[in-house]
Design an enzyme around this catalytic site. Structure first.
Site, mmCIF file in Angstrom:
data_model
loop_
_atom_site.group_PDB
_atom_site.id
_atom_site.type_symbol
_atom_site.label_atom_id
_atom_site.label_comp_id
_atom_site.label_asym_id
_atom_site.label_seq_id
_atom_site.Cartn_x
_atom_site.Cartn_y
_atom_site.Cartn_z
ATOM 1 N N ASP A 8 9.721 -2.019 2.228
ATOM 2 C CA ASP A 8 8.709 -1.012 1.963
ATOM 3 C C ASP A 8 8.117 -1.367 0.589
ATOM 4 O OD1 ASP A 8 7.325 1.545 2.045
ATOM 5 O OD2 ASP A 8 8.801 2.221 0.567
ATOM 6 N N LEU A 9 6.937 -0.872 0.300
ATOM 7 C CA LEU A 9 6.298 -1.227 -0.978
ATOM 8 C C LEU A 9 6.499 -0.138 -2.034
ATOM 9 C CD1 LEU A 9 4.332 -3.110 -2.582
ATOM 10 C CD2 LEU A 9 2.468 -1.748 -1.635
ATOM 11 N N ASP A 10 5.857 1.013 -1.788
ATOM 12 C CA ASP A 10 5.840 2.092 -2.775
ATOM 13 C C ASP A 10 7.249 2.623 -3.024
ATOM 14 O OD1 ASP A 10 2.906 2.399 -3.138
ATOM 15 O OD2 ASP A 10 2.948 2.925 -1.022
ATOM 16 N N THR A 19 4.856 2.951 -7.551
ATOM 17 C CA THR A 19 3.609 3.668 -7.277
ATOM 18 C C THR A 19 3.863 5.093 -6.797
ATOM 19 O OG1 THR A 19 3.699 2.526 -5.206
ATOM 20 C CG2 THR A 19 2.047 1.756 -6.782
ATOM 21 N N LYS A 67 6.830 10.837 0.906
ATOM 22 C CA LYS A 67 7.152 9.419 0.728
ATOM 23 C C LYS A 67 7.231 8.720 2.080
ATOM 24 C CE LYS A 67 9.365 9.539 -3.762
ATOM 25 N NZ LYS A 67 10.616 9.369 -4.515
ATOM 26 N N GLY A 68 6.541 7.595 2.185
ATOM 27 C CA GLY A 68 6.592 6.800 3.410
ATOM 28 C C GLY A 68 5.674 7.302 4.506
ATOM 29 N N VAL A 69 5.070 8.464 4.285
ATOM 30 C CA VAL A 69 4.228 9.089 5.303
ATOM 31 C C VAL A 69 2.762 8.693 5.062
ATOM 32 C CG1 VAL A 69 3.542 11.350 6.197
ATOM 33 C CG2 VAL A 69 5.871 11.001 5.418
ATOM 34 N N ARG A 91 -1.429 8.648 4.739
ATOM 35 C CA ARG A 91 -2.277 9.480 3.868
ATOM 36 C C ARG A 91 -2.635 10.812 4.529
ATOM 37 N NH1 ARG A 91 -7.441 6.380 2.146
ATOM 38 N NH2 ARG A 91 -5.818 4.868 1.697
ATOM 39 N N SER A 144 4.650 -1.368 5.069
ATOM 40 C CA SER A 144 4.210 -0.215 4.279
ATOM 41 C C SER A 144 3.175 0.599 5.037
ATOM 42 C CB SER A 144 3.596 -0.711 2.962
ATOM 43 O OG SER A 144 2.932 0.355 2.306
ATOM 44 N N ALA A 145 3.240 1.905 4.865
ATOM 45 C CA ALA A 145 2.240 2.784 5.486
ATOM 46 C C ALA A 145 0.935 2.784 4.703
ATOM 47 C CB ALA A 145 2.789 4.209 5.531
ATOM 48 N N SER A 146 0.947 2.161 3.528
ATOM 49 C CA SER A 146 -0.223 2.265 2.644
ATOM 50 C C SER A 146 -1.360 1.336 3.055
ATOM 51 C CB SER A 146 0.174 1.927 1.208
ATOM 52 O OG SER A 146 -0.977 1.890 0.399
ATOM 53 N N LYS A 147 -2.568 1.888 3.022
ATOM 54 C CA LYS A 147 -3.760 1.075 3.274
ATOM 55 C C LYS A 147 -4.148 0.300 2.017
ATOM 56 C CE LYS A 147 -5.480 3.772 7.076
ATOM 57 N NZ LYS A 147 -6.466 4.628 7.675
ATOM 58 N N ASN A 148 -3.493 0.614 0.910
ATOM 59 C CA ASN A 148 -3.766 -0.076 -0.358
ATOM 60 C C ASN A 148 -2.721 -1.144 -0.665
ATOM 61 O OD1 ASN A 148 -6.067 1.624 -1.137
ATOM 62 N ND2 ASN A 148 -4.560 3.253 -1.341
ATOM 63 N N LYS A 195 5.815 6.167 9.937
ATOM 64 C CA LYS A 195 7.269 6.336 9.853
ATOM 65 C C LYS A 195 7.557 7.835 9.988
ATOM 66 C CE LYS A 195 7.290 2.599 6.438
ATOM 67 N NZ LYS A 195 7.484 2.224 5.025
ATOM 68 N N GLU A 244 14.202 0.602 1.846
ATOM 69 C CA GLU A 244 13.379 1.827 1.881
ATOM 70 C C GLU A 244 13.777 2.830 0.803
ATOM 71 O OE1 GLU A 244 11.042 3.680 2.905
ATOM 72 O OE2 GLU A 244 10.137 2.500 4.500
ATOM 73 N N ASP A 245 12.800 3.550 0.280
ATOM 74 C CA ASP A 245 13.099 4.646 -0.666
ATOM 75 C C ASP A 245 12.812 6.007 -0.045
ATOM 76 O OD1 ASP A 245 10.262 4.419 -0.695
ATOM 77 O OD2 ASP A 245 10.226 5.545 -2.566
HETATM 78 C C1 G6P Z 1 3.302 4.916 1.383
HETATM 79 C C2 G6P Z 1 3.700 5.979 0.374
HETATM 80 C C3 G6P Z 1 3.074 7.298 0.718
HETATM 81 C C4 G6P Z 1 1.590 7.154 0.948
HETATM 82 C C5 G6P Z 1 1.338 6.170 2.082
HETATM 83 C C6 G6P Z 1 -0.144 5.959 2.357
HETATM 84 O O1 G6P Z 1 4.081 5.046 2.498
HETATM 85 O O2 G6P Z 1 5.096 6.100 0.286
HETATM 86 O O3 G6P Z 1 3.335 8.197 -0.325
HETATM 87 O O4 G6P Z 1 1.002 8.388 1.250
HETATM 88 O O5 G6P Z 1 1.919 4.935 1.739
HETATM 89 O O6 G6P Z 1 -0.718 5.297 1.270
HETATM 90 P P1 G6P Z 1 -2.261 5.062 1.074
HETATM 91 O O7 G6P Z 1 -2.327 4.106 -0.105
HETATM 92 O O8 G6P Z 1 -2.795 4.430 2.325
HETATM 93 O O9 G6P Z 1 -2.892 6.363 0.802
HETATM 94 MG MG MG Z 2 8.275 4.013 -0.171
#
Ligand code: G6P
Ligand code: MG
Length: 216
Positions: free
Chosen positions: A10-12, A18, A46-48, A50, A115-119, A146, A170-171
């Site tokens: 996982d990233l964040d 972050t 966390k992990g969920v 946006r 990672s769930a993040s688009k960033n 997740k 994972e955190d």
């Molecule tokens: C990760 C973080 C979440 C965040 C999600 C979406 O999983 O743990 O806190 O909401 O990514 O990130 P984003 O950068 O796409 O908003």
């Molecule tokens: Mg995380």
């Protein structure tokens, strides 16, 4: 005994700190909407993804805005978040991360991001970490958040590795559940009081040794 062939990270909150930027950005939105959003509440985000995070936040604030407003809130939160992460550099990697990834690769294990993040890609580029990964799965490639196992299962699939030969780092509680739902082992990074569902828990990556990747 299980000896893994691949590590999925996982990233964040695992590789970069972050989680606090996400929290600050969500808190700013909650403040603007007139309700309190605590760090304990933030664990649920966390992990969920946006939009799902926004739904949880609005539930806490007992608000039910229109879809249009929700999109605007999510965009506003992301703008604040993006502003914060623009300044990231390789120094913002959590302690020991680069070394641990190097060691894992040296042992011949494949390395993936889940990672769930688009960033996620932006952050990997800012921290100069992208080249360490054999596969990068981020929020743009998946449709199920997740604890759904999609993000990790897709990573293993693209690496050509069986799910049960992967270890996930994972955190987040939702992330641990996603790993287990994929039939993978999971190392929790953080507090064992929160992450008790993980197979092993360490306070940070810097505490993990290569020998910890073997499960009895
Ligand atoms: C990760 C973080 C979440 C965040 C999600 C979406 O999983 O743990 O806190 O909401 O990514 O990130 P984003 O950068 O796409 O908003
Ligand atoms: Mg995380």
């Amino acid at each position: 005994m299980m000896v893994p062939k691949c590590c999925l990270f996982d990233l964040d909150g695992v590789l970069v700190d972050t989680a606090r930027f996400h929290y600050m950005a969500w808190k700013q939105l909650a403040d603007a909407l007139g309700f309190t959003f605590t760090e304990a509440d933030n664990e649920r985000l966390k992990g969920v993804s946006r939009m799902e995070s926004l739904d949880i936040l609005l539930q806490i604030g007992e608000l039910s805005p229109s879809q249009e407003e929700k999109n605007r809130f999510a965009d506003e939160k992301n703008e604040v978040y993006l502003k914060n992460i623009q300044q990231m550099t390789p120094d913002d990697l959590l302690p020991g991360v680069r070394n641990f990834l190097k060691e894992v690769r040296k042992k011949g294990l494949l390395v993936g991001l889940g990672s769930a993040s688009k960033n996620a890609r932006l952050i990997l580029e800012k921290t100069n970490l992208a080249s360490m990964f054999d596969v990068i799965i981020d929020g743009n490639l998946i449709s199920q958040a997740k604890p759904n196992p999609e993000v990790f299962a897709l990573g293993a699939h693209l690496l050509g590795i069986e799910n049960n030969s992967c270890v996930v780092f994972e955190d987040a509680v939702a992330g641990i559940q996603a790993a287990h739902n994929a039939g993978m082992k999971c190392i929790g990074i953080g507090s064992s009081e929160i992450l008790w569902e993980a197979d092993k828990v360490f306070p940070a990556i810097s505490h993990v040794r290569i020998s910890d990747l073997i499960f009895s």
